[in-house]
Design a protein around this motif. Structure first.
Motif, PDB file in Angstrom:
ATOM      1  N   SER A   1     -12.428   0.763   5.622  1.00 34.51           N
ATOM      2  CA  SER A   1     -13.474   0.770   4.606  1.00 34.51           C
ATOM      3  C   SER A   1     -12.928   0.334   3.246  1.00 34.51           C
ATOM      4  N   ALA A   2     -11.764   0.886   2.879  1.00 34.13           N
ATOM      5  CA  ALA A   2     -11.165   0.498   1.597  1.00 34.13           C
ATOM      6  C   ALA A   2     -10.719  -0.958   1.623  1.00 34.13           C
ATOM      7  N   ALA A   3     -10.153  -1.402   2.755  1.00 34.18           N
ATOM      8  CA  ALA A   3      -9.672  -2.782   2.868  1.00 34.18           C
ATOM      9  C   ALA A   3     -10.820  -3.783   2.760  1.00 34.18           C
ATOM     10  N   SER A   4     -12.007  -3.399   3.200  1.00 36.94           N
ATOM     11  CA  SER A   4     -13.146  -4.316   3.099  1.00 36.94           C
ATOM     12  C   SER A   4     -13.529  -4.559   1.647  1.00 36.94           C
ATOM     13  N   ARG A   5     -13.223  -3.598   0.775  1.00 36.27           N
ATOM     14  CA  ARG A   5     -13.518  -3.762  -0.660  1.00 36.27           C
ATOM     15  C   ARG A   5     -12.386  -4.446  -1.403  1.00 36.27           C
ATOM     16  N   PHE A   6     -11.177  -4.329  -0.849  1.00 36.12           N
ATOM     17  CA  PHE A   6     -10.014  -4.931  -1.498  1.00 36.12           C
ATOM     18  C   PHE A   6      -9.246  -5.752  -0.452  1.00 36.12           C
ATOM     19  N   PRO A   7      -9.792  -6.879  -0.046  1.00 35.52           N
ATOM     20  CA  PRO A   7      -9.201  -7.653   1.055  1.00 35.52           C
ATOM     21  C   PRO A   7      -7.828  -8.233   0.743  1.00 35.52           C
ATOM     22  N   ASN A   8      -7.474  -8.307  -0.538  1.00 34.42           N
ATOM     23  CA  ASN A   8      -6.163  -8.860  -0.888  1.00 34.42           C
ATOM     24  C   ASN A   8      -5.059  -7.810  -0.895  1.00 34.42           C
ATOM     25  N   ALA A   9      -5.428  -6.547  -0.702  1.00 35.38           N
ATOM     26  CA  ALA A   9      -4.439  -5.471  -0.701  1.00 35.38           C
ATOM     27  C   ALA A   9      -3.813  -5.331   0.680  1.00 35.38           C
ATOM     28  N   ALA A  10      -2.522  -5.088   0.715  1.00 37.53           N
ATOM     29  CA  ALA A  10      -1.850  -4.814   1.984  1.00 37.53           C
ATOM     30  C   ALA A  10      -2.321  -3.469   2.524  1.00 37.53           C
ATOM     31  N   ALA A  11      -2.489  -3.365   3.839  1.00 35.84           N
ATOM     32  CA  ALA A  11      -2.973  -2.135   4.457  1.00 35.84           C
ATOM     33  C   ALA A  11      -1.868  -1.511   5.312  1.00 35.84           C
ATOM     34  N   HIS A  12      -1.667  -0.200   5.177  1.00 38.49           N
ATOM     35  CA  HIS A  12      -0.607   0.514   5.884  1.00 38.49           C
ATOM     36  C   HIS A  12      -1.160   1.810   6.458  1.00 38.49           C
ATOM     37  N   ARG A  13      -0.599   2.258   7.570  1.00 36.69           N
ATOM     38  CA  ARG A  13      -0.900   3.588   8.106  1.00 36.69           C
ATOM     39  C   ARG A  13       0.157   4.603   7.656  1.00 36.69           C
ATOM     40  N   ASP A  14       1.396   4.152   7.515  1.00 31.84           N
ATOM     41  CA  ASP A  14       2.538   5.023   7.232  1.00 31.84           C
ATOM     42  C   ASP A  14       3.058   4.696   5.832  1.00 31.84           C
ATOM     43  N   PHE A  15       2.963   5.643   4.912  1.00 31.13           N
ATOM     44  CA  PHE A  15       3.382   5.338   3.537  1.00 31.13           C
ATOM     45  C   PHE A  15       4.881   5.079   3.425  1.00 31.13           C
ATOM     46  N   ARG A  16       5.654   5.515   4.390  1.00 29.95           N
ATOM     47  CA  ARG A  16       7.083   5.207   4.366  1.00 29.95           C
ATOM     48  C   ARG A  16       7.306   3.698   4.521  1.00 29.95           C
ATOM     49  N   ARG A  17       6.505   3.071   5.340  1.00 32.19           N
ATOM     50  CA  ARG A  17       6.609   1.619   5.528  1.00 32.19           C
ATOM     51  C   ARG A  17       6.074   0.872   4.304  1.00 32.19           C
ATOM     52  N   LEU A  18       5.110   1.464   3.639  1.00 32.05           N
ATOM     53  CA  LEU A  18       4.593   0.843   2.416  1.00 32.05           C
ATOM     54  C   LEU A  18       5.713   0.642   1.412  1.00 32.05           C
ATOM     55  N   PHE A  19       6.524   1.686   1.211  1.00 31.14           N
ATOM     56  CA  PHE A  19       7.614   1.580   0.238  1.00 31.14           C
ATOM     57  C   PHE A  19       8.722   0.667   0.754  1.00 31.14           C
ATOM     58  N   ASP A  20       8.935   0.642   2.056  1.00 33.42           N
ATOM     59  CA  ASP A  20       9.943  -0.258   2.622  1.00 33.42           C
ATOM     60  C   ASP A  20       9.606  -1.714   2.333  1.00 33.42           C
ATOM     61  N   ARG A  21       8.337  -2.063   2.499  1.00 34.06           N
ATOM     62  CA  ARG A  21       7.917  -3.459   2.472  1.00 34.06           C
ATOM     63  C   ARG A  21       7.430  -3.934   1.103  1.00 34.06           C
ATOM     64  N   GLN A  22       6.948  -3.007   0.282  1.00 32.75           N
ATOM     65  CA  GLN A  22       6.293  -3.440  -0.946  1.00 32.75           C
ATOM     66  C   GLN A  22       6.881  -2.819  -2.207  1.00 32.75           C
ATOM     67  N   GLY A  23       8.049  -2.244  -2.116  1.00 29.39           N
ATOM     68  CA  GLY A  23       8.598  -1.537  -3.254  1.00 29.39           C
ATOM     69  C   GLY A  23       8.634  -2.341  -4.539  1.00 29.39           C
ATOM     70  N   ASN A  24       8.924  -3.638  -4.448  1.00 29.06           N
ATOM     71  CA  ASN A  24       9.042  -4.463  -5.653  1.00 29.06           C
ATOM     72  C   ASN A  24       7.711  -5.012  -6.146  1.00 29.06           C
ATOM     73  N   ASP A  25       6.649  -4.799  -5.388  1.00 31.00           N
ATOM     74  CA  ASP A  25       5.349  -5.358  -5.744  1.00 31.00           C
ATOM     75  C   ASP A  25       4.383  -4.325  -6.315  1.00 31.00           C
ATOM     76  N   ILE A  26       4.915  -3.145  -6.621  1.00 31.81           N
ATOM     77  CA  ILE A  26       4.072  -2.036  -7.065  1.00 31.81           C
ATOM     78  C   ILE A  26       4.583  -1.500  -8.404  1.00 31.81           C
ATOM     79  N   ASP A  27       3.659  -1.235  -9.308  1.00 30.47           N
ATOM     80  CA  ASP A  27       4.010  -0.604 -10.585  1.00 30.47           C
ATOM     81  C   ASP A  27       3.730   0.889 -10.581  1.00 30.47           C
ATOM     82  N   ALA A  28       2.719   1.298  -9.818  1.00 22.63           N
ATOM     83  CA  ALA A  28       2.285   2.694  -9.856  1.00 22.63           C
ATOM     84  C   ALA A  28       1.666   3.079  -8.522  1.00 22.63           C
ATOM     85  N   VAL A  29       1.647   4.398  -8.251  1.00 20.71           N
ATOM     86  CA  VAL A  29       1.160   4.914  -6.975  1.00 20.71           C
ATOM     87  C   VAL A  29       0.217   6.084  -7.232  1.00 20.71           C
TER      88      VAL A  29
END
Length: 457
Positions: free
Chosen positions: A84-112
């Motif tokens: 549901s959230a991804a349908s509103r923000f199609p350019n955002a990466a989607a993850h199930r496990d937040f540990r993988r989010l930080f593994d893959r996108q750590g340099n692309d994020i300013d805030a959480v």
């Protein structure tokens, strides 16, 4: 200022006034080298949202509505919420496990923004802090005292902007109450009472057996159920002890009552209601804590409970006793009809009168004694909104009013009420050592070892 920023500021409070006044309410350190990656107000902050259903969905909508951010990552253990959230923000990466989010996108994020269940707050927040990201985390800050202390210390080390989700903290009513108490309008406050009517949890063993609602089940179920198709049950469990899925735990608020996942009413509503006396009375760590209720249950938090905290003198304020009541428990003044019988409230008792408040209103008592008494001049600046404070602070234009440096000790104090209840003893609290003196039976409720595969580092 960028014409994209739709945050509404108080027109009578300048940035200089905001920064000066915010130090009175525990603002974050603005000199941090990790403030938003560029000083330009035209920069848009890249934000990851962990937990995007329910409360997380509301946080996502409110923060995105500032028009000052880009939603770059979404994460949820429920596939339907994530989709549901991804349908509103199609350019955002989607993850199930937040540990993988930080593994893959750590340099692309300013805030959480962390809006997960209580038992995973610290595990989603810690990697963000260690990577130097600004963090907004829902209340309570963490599952237990140990996790809370570690998050508070990590935030101080990171020097980033933080905010705990105590939205009422930003309300004009809370501001005016704090000003009146700290200005001495009712004299020296020697006792305060906080009560909430919510009665979720175990009433008594007998009541639990008679009650037809499975939310009041008294024992951990042994039968396994098939999890909903959209739910990753293993990820939902996270650091909590492993067990088969059962619908007495999920969906919310079922999990809220079980000690392995949360801490009942105290840690939840205490974040909002104890916030007011904690702020107004400049509280920190209590000297002693004692709780009363039905016999503690090994699995489920109580519906009704009373906790009494003793605090020493602070700055120009005398020692004070703070009492918390939940469910059917109420202050004696309420029971005797001496004060308006609001279903939930905060009562300050001073040497010249009393002040009674809830979320949106307050009254001085006896009212006839304050007819001609003028309130103090306002010294707490109006908030642009609890979420907006955080966004502005990340941009270097404000401070937050509920940073982890303030929210951490508040959360620890709330957890101590449950520790005292579960240990069955009056606690003499050594805050520095983070232990109840002479009460080793409290230790398992202060800290726990997370399940294999989960670590705070």
């Amino acid at each position: 200022m960028s014409d994209q920023l739709s945050i509404q500021r108080n027109p009578v409070v300048s940035r200089r006034q905001w920064l000066a006044n915010a130090t009175l309410i525990g603002g974050a350190a603005l000199a941090s080298p990790r403030l938003l990656r560029a000083a330009s107000p035209n920069d848009r902050m890249r934000v990851a949202f962990i937990g995007v259903g329910g409360r997380g969905g509301a946080n996502l909508a409110t923060i995105e509505a500032t028009k000052a951010i880009d939603v770059v990552a979404l994460c949820d253990v429920q596939q339907n919420a994530l989709d549901s959230a991804a349908s509103r923000f199609p350019n955002a990466a989607a993850h199930r496990d937040f540990r993988r989010l930080f593994d893959r996108q750590g340099n692309d994020i300013d805030a959480v923004v962390v809006s997960t269940t209580e038992h995973t707050h610290a595990f989603a927040t810690m990697p963000a802090l260690q990577l130097g990201k600004h963090v907004y985390c829902e209340k309570p800050l963490a599952y237990n005292i140990d996790e809370t202390r570690r998050i508070t210390e990590a935030a101080a080390k990171a020097g980033v902007v933080t905010q705990m989700g105590t939205q009422i903290h930003a309300s004009p009513n809370y501001h005016r109450v704090v000003e009146k108490i700290q200005s001495g309008m009712i004299g020296d406050v020697t006792e305060a009472h906080v009560w909430v009517s919510r009665a979720w949890g175990l009433q008594s063993e007998a009541d639990a057996k008679k009650h037809g609602d499975r939310l009041y089940v008294a024992e951990r179920p042994t039968e396994a159920m098939t999890p909903p198709a959209n739910l990753d049950w293993d990820l939902w469990l996270g650091p909590a002890p492993e067990r088969p899925y059962n619908d007495v735990y999920f969906p919310g608020p079922n999990w809220y009552r079980w000690w392995d996942f949360a801490n009942g009413t105290m840690s939840d509503l205490g974040s909002h209601w104890n916030d007011l006396p904690y702020w107004a009375l400049k509280l920190d760590a209590p000297k002693t804590v004692e709780s009363f209720g039905i016999e503690p249950h090994a699995e489920i938090a109580p519906a009704s409970m009373t906790t009494v905290y003793q605090y020493g003198a602070r700055e120009n304020m005398p020692p004070v006793q703070l009492s918390w009541y939940q469910g059917t428990h109420k202050p004696q003044r309420w029971t005797d009809g001496e004060i308006p019988q609001w279903s939930s409230g905060v009562l300050f008792v001073g040497t010249r009168g009393m002040l009674l408040s809830d979320y949106g209103k307050h009254v001085l008592l006896p009212e006839e004694n304050f007819v001609d008494v003028q309130p103090p001049a306002q010294f707490i600046p109006e908030s642009p909104g609890h979420h907006a404070e955080w966004v502005l602070a990340c941009r270097g234009e404000a401070t937050t009013a509920s940073p982890f440096s303030y929210a951490g000790p508040l959360t620890e104090a709330n957890h101590l009420g449950n520790v005292a209840y579960r240990a069955g003893e009056k606690l003499h609290w050594d805050a520095k050592a983070m232990r109840a003196v002479g009460c080793p039976q409290a230790d398992p409720f202060i800290k726990r070892t997370p399940r294999s595969g989960w670590s705070l580092g």
